[in-house]
Design an enzyme around this catalytic site. Sequence first.
Site, PDB file in Angstrom:
ATOM      1  N   LYS A  13       3.194   7.917   0.536  1.00  0.00           N
ATOM      2  CA  LYS A  13       2.438   8.919   1.109  1.00  0.00           C
ATOM      3  C   LYS A  13       2.465   8.632   2.709  1.00  0.00           C
ATOM      4  O   LYS A  13       2.348   9.548   3.378  1.00  0.00           O
ATOM      5  CB  LYS A  13       0.906   8.890   0.732  1.00  0.00           C
ATOM      6  N   ARG A  88      -9.777  11.703  -2.839  1.00  0.00           N
ATOM      7  CA  ARG A  88      -9.312  10.830  -4.054  1.00  0.00           C
ATOM      8  C   ARG A  88     -10.080  11.077  -5.356  1.00  0.00           C
ATOM      9  O   ARG A  88      -9.765  10.771  -6.528  1.00  0.00           O
ATOM     10  CB  ARG A  88      -9.441   9.318  -3.726  1.00  0.00           C
ATOM     11  N   ARG A 127       5.629  -4.653  -0.747  1.00  0.00           N
ATOM     12  CA  ARG A 127       5.088  -3.980   0.394  1.00  0.00           C
ATOM     13  C   ARG A 127       4.633  -5.103   1.250  1.00  0.00           C
ATOM     14  O   ARG A 127       4.091  -5.862   0.884  1.00  0.00           O
ATOM     15  CB  ARG A 127       3.887  -2.939  -0.132  1.00  0.00           C
ATOM     16  N   ARG A 162      -0.977  -6.717   2.049  1.00  0.00           N
ATOM     17  CA  ARG A 162      -2.502  -6.622   1.809  1.00  0.00           C
ATOM     18  C   ARG A 162      -3.143  -7.116   0.715  1.00  0.00           C
ATOM     19  O   ARG A 162      -2.252  -7.235  -0.116  1.00  0.00           O
ATOM     20  CB  ARG A 162      -2.476  -5.005   1.644  1.00  0.00           C
ATOM     21  N   ARG A 174      -6.307   0.263  -9.405  1.00  0.00           N
ATOM     22  CA  ARG A 174      -6.045   1.184  -8.372  1.00  0.00           C
ATOM     23  C   ARG A 174      -5.214   2.369  -9.198  1.00  0.00           C
ATOM     24  O   ARG A 174      -5.440   3.404  -9.012  1.00  0.00           O
ATOM     25  CB  ARG A 174      -5.369   0.575  -7.189  1.00  0.00           C
TER      26      ARG A 174
END
Length: 222
Positions: A13, A88, A127, A162, A174
Amino acid sequence: MIIIMLGAQGTGKGTVAGILSQKTGWPQISTGDIFRKNISEGTELGIEANKYIANGNLVPDEITVPMVKARLEEDDAKDGAILDGFPRTKEQAEKLDSMLAEMGRKVDLVINLITPREEVITRILNRRVCSNQQCKATYNLTMHPPKVEGICDKCGAKLVQREDDSNEESIKTRLNIYDEKTKPLVDFYQAKGVVTTQEVSERINRLGQDVAEDVLKMLKNN
Ligand code: AMP
């Protein structure tokens, strides 16, 4: 023009929103980025939000919704905005509809990104993000590694993982929250006729860049 990015964590995204923002001049409004900036600056909002974010839970609406409203009212968002990470939940989507109605605006386009689940988990674990909050470039250790290990190509700052990406429990939480609370928004917006669903996957060799190009063509033809 209000565009919403939908899709599970790790579907790209942020990448798609970043390219669209660059090409259109409309700001990318990422609630996750706003929270992380506040956390790194140690603001009151950041300290409160981090209690939820570190465990992969959603930050309460009393904090999130006014933050988005204030951002949408800023001058640079008057012609358009690309919302990345908000709404969300159905409650947030309804609150967004009413705040936009008050501003004489509406949701114009929802880009729903889909990626096979196994690919998403690998992408989240691989990531790395730039620690410079002004830059925020994102890398992937296998698909899109930096030229020099651990260093951002764009600004030379250190790359970090992160906190919520390094913890498998948090990733699972999540993704479960996404399935349970966010995925139903696809139907919510489909009923309004504003959704385009786009697959982003190595399986079909289609990356965020390709989706962004197709969406830009759609915007031009409208
Ligand atoms: P993201 O960068 O979009 O993955 O967001 C990171 C974290 O910020 C999420 O796991 C949530 O804890 C929090 N967050 C971001 N956007 C929202 C939102 N719209 N509502 C509640 N919490 C959010």
